[in-house]
Write a protein that holds these residues in place. Structure first.
Motif, PDB file in Angstrom:
ATOM      1  N   ILE A  34     -19.626 -59.104  38.124  1.00 39.69           N
ATOM      2  CA  ILE A  34     -19.895 -60.436  37.594  1.00 39.69           C
ATOM      3  C   ILE A  34     -20.441 -61.287  38.735  1.00 39.69           C
ATOM      4  N   VAL A  35     -21.614 -61.874  38.533  1.00 42.50           N
ATOM      5  CA  VAL A  35     -22.230 -62.710  39.560  1.00 42.50           C
ATOM      6  C   VAL A  35     -22.257 -64.157  39.084  1.00 42.50           C
ATOM      7  N   ILE A  36     -21.718 -65.040  39.888  1.00 44.28           N
ATOM      8  CA  ILE A  36     -21.642 -66.467  39.572  1.00 44.28           C
ATOM      9  C   ILE A  36     -22.724 -67.206  40.362  1.00 44.28           C
ATOM     10  N   GLY A  37     -23.557 -67.941  39.647  1.00 42.54           N
ATOM     11  CA  GLY A  37     -24.588 -68.728  40.304  1.00 42.54           C
ATOM     12  C   GLY A  37     -25.961 -68.095  40.278  1.00 42.54           C
ATOM     13  N   THR A  38     -26.309 -67.368  39.224  1.00 44.21           N
ATOM     14  CA  THR A  38     -27.616 -66.728  39.136  1.00 44.21           C
ATOM     15  C   THR A  38     -28.718 -67.699  38.739  1.00 44.21           C
ATOM     16  N   ALA A  39     -28.381 -68.832  38.113  1.00 40.78           N
ATOM     17  CA  ALA A  39     -29.416 -69.755  37.634  1.00 40.78           C
ATOM     18  C   ALA A  39     -29.120 -71.214  37.954  1.00 40.78           C
ATOM     19  N   THR A  40     -28.024 -71.474  38.616  1.00 39.22           N
ATOM     20  CA  THR A  40     -27.689 -72.836  39.025  1.00 39.22           C
ATOM     21  C   THR A  40     -26.582 -72.742  40.066  1.00 39.22           C
ATOM     22  N   ASP A  41     -26.560 -73.660  41.011  1.00 38.53           N
ATOM     23  CA  ASP A  41     -25.560 -73.556  42.067  1.00 38.53           C
ATOM     24  C   ASP A  41     -24.186 -73.946  41.535  1.00 38.53           C
ATOM     25  N   PRO A  42     -23.208 -73.032  41.607  1.00 39.41           N
ATOM     26  CA  PRO A  42     -21.869 -73.333  41.083  1.00 39.41           C
ATOM     27  C   PRO A  42     -21.111 -74.356  41.921  1.00 39.41           C
ATOM     28  N   TYR A  43     -21.621 -74.659  43.124  1.00 43.19           N
ATOM     29  CA  TYR A  43     -20.981 -75.641  43.991  1.00 43.19           C
ATOM     30  C   TYR A  43     -21.882 -76.836  44.263  1.00 43.19           C
ATOM     31  N   GLN A  44     -22.737 -77.157  43.301  1.00 46.08           N
ATOM     32  CA  GLN A  44     -23.533 -78.381  43.418  1.00 46.08           C
ATOM     33  C   GLN A  44     -22.586 -79.582  43.397  1.00 46.08           C
ATOM     34  N   PRO A  45     -23.054 -80.770  43.775  1.00 40.68           N
ATOM     35  CA  PRO A  45     -22.156 -81.927  43.903  1.00 40.68           C
ATOM     36  C   PRO A  45     -21.281 -82.203  42.686  1.00 40.68           C
ATOM     37  N   ALA A  46     -21.768 -81.899  41.488  1.00 36.03           N
ATOM     38  CA  ALA A  46     -20.976 -82.140  40.277  1.00 36.03           C
ATOM     39  C   ALA A  46     -19.649 -81.394  40.294  1.00 36.03           C
ATOM     40  N   GLU A  47     -19.586 -80.288  41.033  1.00 32.69           N
ATOM     41  CA  GLU A  47     -18.368 -79.491  41.080  1.00 32.69           C
ATOM     42  C   GLU A  47     -17.213 -80.269  41.704  1.00 32.69           C
ATOM     43  N   ARG A  48     -17.504 -81.246  42.546  1.00 34.30           N
ATOM     44  CA  ARG A  48     -16.425 -82.042  43.132  1.00 34.30           C
ATOM     45  C   ARG A  48     -15.649 -82.784  42.058  1.00 34.30           C
ATOM     46  N   ARG A  49     -16.341 -83.198  41.012  1.00 36.98           N
ATOM     47  CA  ARG A  49     -15.654 -83.915  39.944  1.00 36.98           C
ATOM     48  C   ARG A  49     -15.152 -82.974  38.850  1.00 36.98           C
ATOM     49  N   SER A  86     -30.404 -80.666  49.209  1.00 35.42           N
ATOM     50  CA  SER A  86     -29.463 -79.590  49.508  1.00 35.42           C
ATOM     51  C   SER A  86     -28.703 -79.876  50.803  1.00 35.42           C
ATOM     52  N   PRO A  87     -27.558 -79.258  50.997  1.00 36.29           N
ATOM     53  CA  PRO A  87     -26.808 -79.432  52.238  1.00 36.29           C
ATOM     54  C   PRO A  87     -27.641 -79.003  53.447  1.00 36.29           C
ATOM     55  N   VAL A  88     -27.486 -79.687  54.554  1.00 39.49           N
ATOM     56  CA  VAL A  88     -28.249 -79.357  55.752  1.00 39.49           C
ATOM     57  C   VAL A  88     -27.847 -77.958  56.228  1.00 39.49           C
ATOM     58  N   PRO A  89     -28.759 -77.246  56.909  1.00 41.58           N
ATOM     59  CA  PRO A  89     -28.458 -75.877  57.346  1.00 41.58           C
ATOM     60  C   PRO A  89     -27.167 -75.741  58.145  1.00 41.58           C
ATOM     61  N   ALA A  90     -26.916 -76.676  59.063  1.00 41.28           N
ATOM     62  CA  ALA A  90     -25.711 -76.574  59.901  1.00 41.28           C
ATOM     63  C   ALA A  90     -24.443 -76.603  59.056  1.00 41.28           C
ATOM     64  N   ALA A  91     -24.442 -77.405  57.990  1.00 44.45           N
ATOM     65  CA  ALA A  91     -23.267 -77.483  57.126  1.00 44.45           C
ATOM     66  C   ALA A  91     -23.045 -76.166  56.391  1.00 44.45           C
ATOM     67  N   ARG A  92     -24.106 -75.526  55.979  1.00 46.42           N
ATOM     68  CA  ARG A  92     -23.973 -74.238  55.280  1.00 46.42           C
ATOM     69  C   ARG A  92     -23.413 -73.177  56.226  1.00 46.42           C
ATOM     70  N   LEU A  93     -23.899 -73.193  57.458  1.00 48.91           N
ATOM     71  CA  LEU A  93     -23.409 -72.212  58.425  1.00 48.91           C
ATOM     72  C   LEU A  93     -21.937 -72.463  58.762  1.00 48.91           C
ATOM     73  N   ARG A  94     -21.535 -73.733  58.822  1.00 46.90           N
ATOM     74  CA  ARG A  94     -20.110 -74.033  59.038  1.00 46.90           C
ATOM     75  C   ARG A  94     -19.278 -73.538  57.856  1.00 46.90           C
ATOM     76  N   LYS A 119     -25.557 -72.557  48.096  1.00 49.01           N
ATOM     77  CA  LYS A 119     -26.008 -73.117  49.360  1.00 49.01           C
ATOM     78  C   LYS A 119     -25.122 -74.292  49.770  1.00 49.01           C
ATOM     79  N   SER A 120     -23.937 -74.372  49.187  1.00 46.06           N
ATOM     80  CA  SER A 120     -23.060 -75.506  49.446  1.00 46.06           C
ATOM     81  C   SER A 120     -21.822 -75.111  50.249  1.00 46.06           C
ATOM     82  N   PRO A 121     -21.500 -75.874  51.299  1.00 47.64           N
ATOM     83  CA  PRO A 121     -20.266 -75.622  52.035  1.00 47.64           C
ATOM     84  C   PRO A 121     -19.019 -75.955  51.228  1.00 47.64           C
ATOM     85  N   LEU A 122     -19.186 -76.570  50.067  1.00 48.68           N
ATOM     86  CA  LEU A 122     -18.046 -76.878  49.204  1.00 48.68           C
ATOM     87  C   LEU A 122     -17.289 -75.623  48.809  1.00 48.68           C
TER      88      LEU A 122
END
Length: 353
Positions: free
Chosen positions: A129-144, A209-217, A168-171
């Protein structure tokens, strides 16, 4: 096509009724309730060898190259054709040119756990099962809305399955507790998406999108928690991010962040995405526009020769930086049949790559 990417047809939306708005951003992005009857899309419909799951339809990140734009438009237009959306709703949820609404009208799959619970009865032991094939599952809306976390809480009760998550989200690091639990009884791969370490370039191509450094963190936090995580360099943009120096920097960043693996693939440019991407290309890289127009004139995938050369370049860099040449549980950017003709070339001298 909507079914192929795990997106629901909006048949669950009653005709002539306003869609329930759950939230709205100052920039105008609207979040709309959707209660699908199913959320897992089977391999028999996708043609892939995995099930797919997307908690949201549409994505706030709004990356200019995102192939999923056309799926959002397809879903909305098909719903309108079936009489589930009025002409006014179509105009709003499609956007003036068919691509804007992907990042401005986000469908939130409420009651997702109930639908998932029923769908899991169809999944066999050992399936993926792959999560996030057509939309980012950790886009900002996920915080709410926390739909992805709710999904992981349900999936953590499973055993003997394989899971992939693309973001692509550090969330995602917020959910380390659940990911560790999920990995205890299942196979797991987290693919953190990154096309460049250059924050200025990233802002041009994927503005929100989140800056590259945040994704790497975020990647480092996952690895430090013992989670099997790595980078997916996709899409590699011809003439922009495909030179040896650029890719080498990405591999070095992956190694420094503790990535367990690195995968990558060339840009896919669907017709519905060109309307968004080519104008941006003309703004920042005007000399490349004719090459892209010729190379992607008859197909969405990169030309065969280019894709093969890129694959060789990535493999050389993989060996240089000590990553094993092992295929992941998914290959999101693999084309069933690569186009034969095209005029793209890897940027810079191949130099053995």
């Amino acid at each position: 096509m909507a079914e192929q990417l795990g997106l629901p047809l909006l048949s669950v939306v009653p005709a002539a009724k306003p869609l329930a708005v759950l939230d709205e951003r100052l920039r105008g992005t609207r979040f709309v309730s959707l209660a699908p009857q199913r959320v897992l899309n089977p391999p028999s419909q996708t043609g892939m060898d995995f099930w797919s799951l997307n908690p949201y339809v549409g994505c706030e990140f709004g990356c200019s190259y995102c192939y999923a734009r056309f799926t959002h438009r397809y879903v909305v237009e098909r719903a309108h054709a079936a009489g589930k959306l009025t002409d006014t709703q179509l105009a709003d949820y499609r956007g003036p040119h068919g691509w804007e609404a992907f990042e401005r009208r986000i469908f939130v799959k409420e009651q997702i756990v109930g639908a998932l619970d029923a769908d899991l009865k169809r999944v066999s032991l050992g399936a993926t099962i792959v999560i996030g094939t057509a939309t980012d599952p950790y886009q900002p809306a996920e915080r709410r809305f926390r739909l992805t976390r709710a999904v992981l809480q349900r999936l953590s009760r499973c055993e003997g399955l394989s899971f992939g998550i693309i973001t692509k989200s550090p969330l995602i690091a917020r959910d380390c507790d659940l990911l560790v639990k999920l990995q205890e009884r299942n196979e797991l791969q987290i693919h953190v998406s990154l096309i460049t370490t250059d924050a200025v370039l990233a802002r041009k191509i994927e503005a929100r999108s989140p800056v590259p450094a945040a994704r790497l963190r975020g990647l480092r936090k996952l690895v430090d928690a013992g989670i099997n995580a790595g980078l997916i360099l996709a899409p590699v943009l011809p003439g922009i991010t495909d030179d040896v120096a650029h890719l080498d920097t990405l591999f070095a960043a992956a190694r420094a962040a503790g990535a367990r693996f690195v995968h990558g693939g060339a840009l896919r440019l669907y017709a519905a995405v060109r309307d968004r991407f080519l104008p941006l290309l003309g703004e920042h890289f005007p000399d490349l526009v004719p090459r892209y127009q010729r190379a992607y004139a008859r197909q969405a995938g990169a030309p065969r020769e280019y894709a093969q050369a890129l694959s060789r370049r990535l493999e050389k860099l993989r060996r240089k930086h000590g990553f094993k040449n092992e295929s992941g549980m998914i290959d999101r950017y693999r084309n069933a049949k690569l186009p034969v003709q095209g005029e793209l070339q890897l940027r810079g001298s191949l130099g053995g790559y």
